[in-house]
Motif scaffolding. Structure first.
Motif, PDB file in Angstrom:
ATOM      1  N   CYS A 101     -46.056  32.292  18.272  1.00 25.95           N
ATOM      2  CA  CYS A 101     -43.380  33.081  18.587  1.00 25.95           C
ATOM      3  C   CYS A 101     -43.209  32.308  19.598  1.00 25.95           C
ATOM      4  O   CYS A 101     -41.686  31.326  19.721  1.00 25.95           O
ATOM      5  CB  CYS A 101     -43.728  34.016  18.202  1.00 25.95           C
ATOM      6  SG  CYS A 101     -45.232  35.255  17.195  1.00 25.95           S
ATOM      7  N   ALA A 102     -43.778  31.608  20.858  1.00 25.10           N
ATOM      8  CA  ALA A 102     -42.685  31.244  21.911  1.00 25.10           C
ATOM      9  C   ALA A 102     -42.653  30.055  21.277  1.00 25.10           C
ATOM     10  O   ALA A 102     -41.723  29.164  22.072  1.00 25.10           O
ATOM     11  CB  ALA A 102     -44.047  31.099  23.456  1.00 25.10           C
ATOM     12  N   LEU A 103     -43.531  29.149  20.985  1.00 23.27           N
ATOM     13  CA  LEU A 103     -43.356  27.651  20.532  1.00 23.27           C
ATOM     14  C   LEU A 103     -42.102  27.540  19.210  1.00 23.27           C
ATOM     15  O   LEU A 103     -41.365  26.360  19.764  1.00 23.27           O
ATOM     16  CB  LEU A 103     -44.552  27.239  20.094  1.00 23.27           C
ATOM     17  CG  LEU A 103     -45.364  26.613  20.916  1.00 23.27           C
ATOM     18  CD1 LEU A 103     -46.690  26.215  20.021  1.00 23.27           C
ATOM     19  CD2 LEU A 103     -44.910  25.546  22.071  1.00 23.27           C
ATOM     20  N   ASN A 104     -42.130  28.665  18.431  1.00 26.51           N
ATOM     21  CA  ASN A 104     -41.268  28.446  17.052  1.00 26.51           C
ATOM     22  C   ASN A 104     -39.663  29.641  18.121  1.00 26.51           C
ATOM     23  O   ASN A 104     -38.383  29.225  17.053  1.00 26.51           O
ATOM     24  CB  ASN A 104     -41.145  29.549  16.440  1.00 26.51           C
ATOM     25  CG  ASN A 104     -42.287  28.976  15.799  1.00 26.51           C
ATOM     26  OD1 ASN A 104     -42.601  28.123  14.759  1.00 26.51           O
ATOM     27  ND2 ASN A 104     -43.111  29.873  15.045  1.00 26.51           N
ATOM     28  N   SER A 105     -39.989  29.869  18.955  1.00 27.03           N
ATOM     29  CA  SER A 105     -39.045  30.651  20.042  1.00 27.03           C
ATOM     30  C   SER A 105     -37.544  28.975  19.880  1.00 27.03           C
ATOM     31  O   SER A 105     -36.518  29.158  20.780  1.00 27.03           O
ATOM     32  CB  SER A 105     -38.684  31.093  20.792  1.00 27.03           C
ATOM     33  OG  SER A 105     -39.666  30.060  22.539  1.00 27.03           O
ATOM     34  N   ILE A 106     -38.099  27.656  20.603  1.00 27.98           N
ATOM     35  CA  ILE A 106     -37.505  26.799  21.184  1.00 27.98           C
ATOM     36  C   ILE A 106     -36.556  26.486  19.748  1.00 27.98           C
ATOM     37  O   ILE A 106     -37.106  26.198  18.064  1.00 27.98           O
ATOM     38  CB  ILE A 106     -39.269  25.511  21.341  1.00 27.98           C
ATOM     39  CG1 ILE A 106     -39.767  26.406  22.365  1.00 27.98           C
ATOM     40  CG2 ILE A 106     -38.201  23.878  21.715  1.00 27.98           C
ATOM     41  CD1 ILE A 106     -40.669  25.244  22.735  1.00 27.98           C
ATOM     42  N   PRO A 107     -35.668  25.601  19.642  1.00 30.48           N
ATOM     43  CA  PRO A 107     -34.791  25.640  18.068  1.00 30.48           C
ATOM     44  C   PRO A 107     -35.421  23.943  17.600  1.00 30.48           C
ATOM     45  O   PRO A 107     -36.181  23.628  18.340  1.00 30.48           O
ATOM     46  CB  PRO A 107     -33.343  24.808  19.146  1.00 30.48           C
ATOM     47  CG  PRO A 107     -33.398  26.137  20.029  1.00 30.48           C
ATOM     48  CD  PRO A 107     -34.475  26.050  20.787  1.00 30.48           C
ATOM     49  N   ARG A 158     -48.032  18.070   9.099  1.00 37.29           N
ATOM     50  CA  ARG A 158     -47.824  19.218   9.128  1.00 37.29           C
ATOM     51  C   ARG A 158     -48.819  20.303   9.588  1.00 37.29           C
ATOM     52  O   ARG A 158     -48.969  20.509   9.418  1.00 37.29           O
ATOM     53  CB  ARG A 158     -48.016  19.200   7.492  1.00 37.29           C
ATOM     54  CG  ARG A 158     -47.671  20.857   6.968  1.00 37.29           C
ATOM     55  CD  ARG A 158     -47.744  19.761   5.449  1.00 37.29           C
ATOM     56  NE  ARG A 158     -47.943  21.009   4.241  1.00 37.29           N
ATOM     57  CZ  ARG A 158     -47.400  22.358   4.421  1.00 37.29           C
ATOM     58  NH1 ARG A 158     -48.959  22.893   4.690  1.00 37.29           N
ATOM     59  NH2 ARG A 158     -47.296  23.041   3.749  1.00 37.29           N
ATOM     60  N   MET A 159     -47.962  21.292  10.087  1.00 36.42           N
ATOM     61  CA  MET A 159     -47.792  22.658  10.601  1.00 36.42           C
ATOM     62  C   MET A 159     -47.202  23.596  10.660  1.00 36.42           C
ATOM     63  O   MET A 159     -46.276  23.598  10.871  1.00 36.42           O
ATOM     64  CB  MET A 159     -47.507  22.158  12.269  1.00 36.42           C
ATOM     65  CG  MET A 159     -48.519  20.715  13.383  1.00 36.42           C
ATOM     66  SD  MET A 159     -48.047  21.071  14.950  1.00 36.42           S
ATOM     67  CE  MET A 159     -46.913  19.921  14.514  1.00 36.42           C
ATOM     68  N   PRO A 160     -47.115  24.087   9.463  1.00 32.18           N
ATOM     69  CA  PRO A 160     -46.261  25.333   8.357  1.00 32.18           C
ATOM     70  C   PRO A 160     -46.633  26.631   9.714  1.00 32.18           C
ATOM     71  O   PRO A 160     -45.472  26.907   9.554  1.00 32.18           O
ATOM     72  CB  PRO A 160     -46.854  25.601   7.690  1.00 32.18           C
ATOM     73  CG  PRO A 160     -49.068  24.868   8.064  1.00 32.18           C
ATOM     74  CD  PRO A 160     -48.543  24.056   8.724  1.00 32.18           C
ATOM     75  N   ARG A 161     -47.523  27.208  10.308  1.00 26.45           N
ATOM     76  CA  ARG A 161     -46.795  27.750  11.675  1.00 26.45           C
ATOM     77  C   ARG A 161     -46.087  27.655  12.502  1.00 26.45           C
ATOM     78  O   ARG A 161     -45.586  28.257  13.440  1.00 26.45           O
ATOM     79  CB  ARG A 161     -48.429  27.968  12.726  1.00 26.45           C
ATOM     80  CG  ARG A 161     -49.522  28.857  11.567  1.00 26.45           C
ATOM     81  CD  ARG A 161     -50.683  29.356  12.829  1.00 26.45           C
ATOM     82  NE  ARG A 161     -50.567  30.794  13.252  1.00 26.45           N
ATOM     83  CZ  ARG A 161     -51.315  30.495  14.316  1.00 26.45           C
ATOM     84  NH1 ARG A 161     -52.469  30.250  14.442  1.00 26.45           N
ATOM     85  NH2 ARG A 161     -50.924  31.752  14.365  1.00 26.45           N
ATOM     86  N   LEU A 162     -46.030  25.986  12.703  1.00 23.34           N
ATOM     87  CA  LEU A 162     -44.372  25.746  13.396  1.00 23.34           C
ATOM     88  C   LEU A 162     -43.443  25.855  13.067  1.00 23.34           C
ATOM     89  O   LEU A 162     -42.190  24.743  13.651  1.00 23.34           O
ATOM     90  CB  LEU A 162     -45.075  24.957  15.232  1.00 23.34           C
ATOM     91  CG  LEU A 162     -46.050  25.096  15.127  1.00 23.34           C
ATOM     92  CD1 LEU A 162     -47.094  23.982  16.217  1.00 23.34           C
ATOM     93  CD2 LEU A 162     -46.093  26.261  16.615  1.00 23.34           C
ATOM     94  N   GLY A 163     -43.449  25.443  11.452  1.00 26.64           N
ATOM     95  CA  GLY A 163     -42.207  24.949  11.253  1.00 26.64           C
ATOM     96  C   GLY A 163     -42.057  23.088  11.194  1.00 26.64           C
ATOM     97  O   GLY A 163     -41.168  23.230  11.280  1.00 26.64           O
ATOM     98  N   LEU A 164     -43.036  22.776  11.178  1.00 25.94           N
ATOM     99  CA  LEU A 164     -42.691  21.140  11.804  1.00 25.94           C
ATOM    100  C   LEU A 164     -43.848  20.638  10.083  1.00 25.94           C
ATOM    101  O   LEU A 164     -44.522  21.281   9.687  1.00 25.94           O
ATOM    102  CB  LEU A 164     -43.317  20.686  12.775  1.00 25.94           C
ATOM    103  CG  LEU A 164     -42.508  21.521  14.167  1.00 25.94           C
ATOM    104  CD1 LEU A 164     -43.156  21.212  15.056  1.00 25.94           C
ATOM    105  CD2 LEU A 164     -41.416  20.959  13.636  1.00 25.94           C
ATOM    106  N   ASN A 165     -42.823  19.508   9.795  1.00 23.31           N
ATOM    107  CA  ASN A 165     -43.121  18.805   8.670  1.00 23.31           C
ATOM    108  C   ASN A 165     -42.557  17.501   8.526  1.00 23.31           C
ATOM    109  O   ASN A 165     -42.030  16.582   8.793  1.00 23.31           O
ATOM    110  CB  ASN A 165     -43.279  19.163   7.311  1.00 23.31           C
ATOM    111  CG  ASN A 165     -44.840  18.036   6.332  1.00 23.31           C
ATOM    112  OD1 ASN A 165     -44.817  17.150   7.293  1.00 23.31           O
ATOM    113  ND2 ASN A 165     -43.985  18.420   5.174  1.00 23.31           N
ATOM    114  N   SER A 166     -43.505  16.327   9.998  1.00 28.77           N
ATOM    115  CA  SER A 166     -43.350  14.890  10.011  1.00 28.77           C
ATOM    116  C   SER A 166     -43.344  14.270   9.334  1.00 28.77           C
ATOM    117  O   SER A 166     -44.610  13.466   8.900  1.00 28.77           O
ATOM    118  CB  SER A 166     -42.875  14.595  11.662  1.00 28.77           C
ATOM    119  OG  SER A 166     -42.702  12.855  11.379  1.00 28.77           O
ATOM    120  N   SER A 167     -42.466  13.924   8.126  1.00 27.57           N
ATOM    121  CA  SER A 167     -43.851  12.788   6.906  1.00 27.57           C
ATOM    122  C   SER A 167     -43.341  11.284   7.675  1.00 27.57           C
ATOM    123  O   SER A 167     -44.365  10.227   6.952  1.00 27.57           O
ATOM    124  CB  SER A 167     -42.515  12.628   5.969  1.00 27.57           C
ATOM    125  OG  SER A 167     -41.015  12.057   6.173  1.00 27.57           O
ATOM    126  N   GLY A 168     -43.225  11.303   8.767  1.00 26.99           N
ATOM    127  CA  GLY A 168     -43.154   9.876   9.218  1.00 26.99           C
ATOM    128  C   GLY A 168     -41.755   8.513   9.098  1.00 26.99           C
ATOM    129  O   GLY A 168     -40.807   8.790   7.812  1.00 26.99           O
TER     130      GLY A 168
END
Length: 687
Positions: free
Chosen positions: A473-479, A578-588
């Motif tokens: 939750c703390a990491l996801n609070s960062i924009p 790909r990190m769904p828990r952090l809402g991140l998915n960098s395809s490169g």
């Protein structure tokens, strides 16, 4: 070249410094035989002028403060909603009696076993999306412990399947089965404006666990609130229902608010001084009382510089932007103008590059040395390294990203909050207090307001605790934009290492297995692997290297093998991005190995400092701190400048005002290419 073993050892990562070019693998020069020269850059912000070049090749200039007529906006589109349960046919009308019995058996197994049954029941294939939607709701309303999925079969048909819902056993760990099924029914079938109340009699500690579990399970979908008995009695007079005694948890959908009128976009020109782009957005959003996410730009510009670029903001009028120019927090740092209303926000990469005018002070070598260095870079280019400002100061963005990729969320949070050797004052004291005590609430009180990212993290930790879930939750609070920059920092660091290793191994010519850009299809770039027969048709200017992500193609030679070795040593893979828990998915992405300046010129000039200046950057030594602003710079505060001071000592502007010859460089670079890296090649020194 810098040793991989020493710097990428996992234990050594705890002390990994990002404040010299050795630490970011900028080890190769394209013109090593040419003499460099020493000088001082960024002794004042006016010594580093950056002007964005728009998509049509025109310089972005601030020329007017005129307010355009108000925008014409339409009615906002209605939010899409699921069909009402009353409009959905009974399940028995949608599937056979035998299928209903199979679903009944699947639901009973899920309830009895206390875990989801993963063997799905196939309900059939349906071409019409509306029918599939009705089937999803009908199954979930009759059997709330089940979930439904849509998938394609071997013949290409769209099938609906049912299986045990993994949410059910997680909910029954903290609440009664009745409340668990009732909540799932509410989530799966109710309109977005309804609320639901859990009926179980729970203690305060049990309610706390339920709040945390619901937030962990449903994220931002639901909002929960404990209603006291008095609050429920007040509702009785309105709803005429009999509330159960005691305090109970009320659940509602968290729905984004929509204005009655449609959104509009204001495009404008931003000129900033001594402040990084993301910090400028944070400052403007505070003054305008809006969210930073409403702003967008084509690219992030240097911190200690005077930069001009296009920006856009949604639902903020031109007159409000203009009025912000006079705000005391903005004056001297930011200025906006050239307002226009448009239909679409600016997207990252919507520019073609940047033009730079840079003054290098105290250059004492002969003109011929400078001329030969400029000619060499103009003809042979320079390695397209990511500059030091890509990686941030103090805590390395690469180390934070590495912890995120490994799923070590607590480590990532601690790295963000850990003290750095370069930081002083209140922020350093707050970080030291956190390291010593672990007191989140106390650290939040001590952390300065301008430390926006750190305060986001601390507030989330204070609310959700420091468990793995709380750290997520703390990491996801960062924009989102800032979170993604951490990943960019690591992929950029890997790219720099790979570029130096490839050039050391193969030199300045393409070889078999190198990557070059192929034809673009559906706006997605593709890459081709060079065969031995194709090598002669390309030059080193065509070669690209991957900025790694989930979809990256690696070079089919020793370079690709080296990258695979590094990532294995770090405990990550391409799939890790790909990190769904952090809402991140960098395809490169892919980046040209070499960069070539356009319109590169130089001249001697006499330009005294406007005032006795802030700390300067002495480029005559590699023992110092990286120049330029940070992509993860501290919001709202500009430092005295980024330094490369001789022997670690800063050179004040007043010391330079008396003498030394100045050289003015003028050139344009493609987007995402760093002027400080070009200066490194010219001067043969650290940036």
């Amino acid at each position: 070249m810098t040793s991989l073993t020493s710097l990428w050892d996992l234990q050594a990562m705890a002390d990994f410094k990002m404040d010299n070019t050795a630490g970011i693998y900028m080890d190769y020069y394209t013109c090593p035989e040419l003499q460099g020269f020493t000088g001082v850059i960024k002794s004042h912000s006016e010594d580093f002028i950056v002007t964005e070049v728009d998509g049509s090749g025109q310089l972005v200039c601030l020329t007017s403060c005129q307010i355009p007529p108000p925008p014409v906006v339409g009615v906002a589109k209605e939010l899409k909603s699921r069909p009402l349960l009353s409009s959905v046919p009974p399940l028995e009308e949608l599937v056979s009696e035998e299928t209903v019995k199979l679903l009944q058996s699947l639901a009973e197994k899920t309830r009895t076993l206390g875990q989801p049954v993963i063997d799905p029941v196939k309900l059939g294939c349906y071409e019409e999306k509306e029918v599939r939607g009705h089937l999803h709701i009908a199954v979930r309303s009759k059997f709330p412990v089940l979930k439904t999925t849509t998938e394609k079969d071997a013949q290409g048909g769209v099938c609906v399947c049912a299986l045990g819902d993994p949410k059910y056993p997680r909910l029954t760990e903290v609440m009664t089965p009745e409340d668990s099924e009732g909540l799932l029914t509410f989530v799966n079938t109710s309109p977005k404006d309804e609320t639901h109340t859990l009926t179980g009699d729970y203690t305060r500690d049990q309610r706390t666990k339920i709040h945390l579990r619901l937030h962990e399970t449903f994220g931002a979908l639901l909002s929960t609130h404990t209603l006291t008995e008095q609050e429920r009695k007040r509702k009785l007079s309105r709803n005429q229902t009999t509330p159960p005694p005691g305090s109970h948890i009320s659940v509602r959908f968290r729905v984004k608010k929509r204005a009655t009128e449609g959104s509009f976009v204001t495009k404008f020109v931003l000129r900033k001084r001594n402040i990084e782009t993301l910090a400028a957005i944070e400052l403007l959003s505070g003054v305008l009382d809006c969210q930073p996410s409403q702003f967008s730009c084509a690219g992030i510009k240097d911190k200690k510089a005077v930069t001009t670029q296009h920006m856009s903001v949604t639902d903020v009028s031109a007159d409000r932007l203009s009025a912000a120019n006079d705000h005391p927090d903005v004056a001297g740092f930011l200025e906006t103008g050239d307002y226009a209303y448009c239909h679409a926000s600016i997207q990252t990469g919507d520019h073609s590059g940047n033009h730079f005018t840079i003054v290098v002070r105290d250059v004492t070598v002969d003109d011929e040395v400078v001329a030969m260095a400029v000619r060499g870079v103009g003809e042979r280019g320079f390695v397209n390294y990511f500059g030091p400002q890509r990686f941030g100061g103090g805590t390395s963005s690469a180390r934070v990203a590495l912890a995120m990729l490994r799923g070590e969320h607590r480590s990532a949070v601690d790295l963000i909050l850990t003290s750095t050797t370069s930081e002083q004052g209140e922020a350093a004291e707050a970080r030291d207090y956190y390291v010593t005590t672990g007191d989140v609430a106390g650290t939040l009180e001590k952390m300065p307001l301008y430390k926006t990212r750190e305060r986001y993290v601390l507030k989330a930790l204070h609310r959700h605790g420091n468990s793995d879930y709380g750290c997520v939750c703390a990491l996801n609070s960062i924009p989102y934009t800032w979170r993604k920059l951490y990943l960019h920092g690591l992929s950029s660091l890997l790219w720099n290492y790979l570029a130096s290793w490839r050039l050391t191994e193969y030199g300045l010519q393409p070889v078999e297995g190198d990557l070059v850009m192929g034809p673009t299809s559906a706006d997605k770039p593709s890459v081709c692997v060079l065969s031995l027969d194709e090598v002669d048709r390309y030059t080193i200017s065509d070669v690209v290297l991957p900025c790694v992500g989930t979809s990256s193609t690696l070079p089919a030679n020793k370079v690709g093998g080296r990258l695979t070795e590094i990532m294995a040593a770090l405990g990550v893979s391409l799939a890790s991005f790909r990190m769904p828990r952090l809402g991140l998915n960098s395809s490169g992405a892919y980046r040209k190995l070499m960069a070539y300046p356009k319109q590169l010129s130089w001249r001697r000039c006499e330009r005294p400092l406007p005032v006795p200046g802030p700390t300067a950057i002495d480029c005559g030594t590699s023992e110092g701190k990286s120049s330029g602003g940070s992509e993860l710079a501290d919001a709202g505060k500009s430092s005295g400048g980024s330094e490369l001071a001789d022997g670690g000592k800063s050179s004040g502007g007043s010391e330079l005002a008396d003498g030394g010859k100045s050289v003015e460089l003028s050139f344009s670079l493609s987007k995402a290419t760093y002027a400080t890296v070009l200066l490194r090649e010219l001067m043969k020194t650290s940036t």
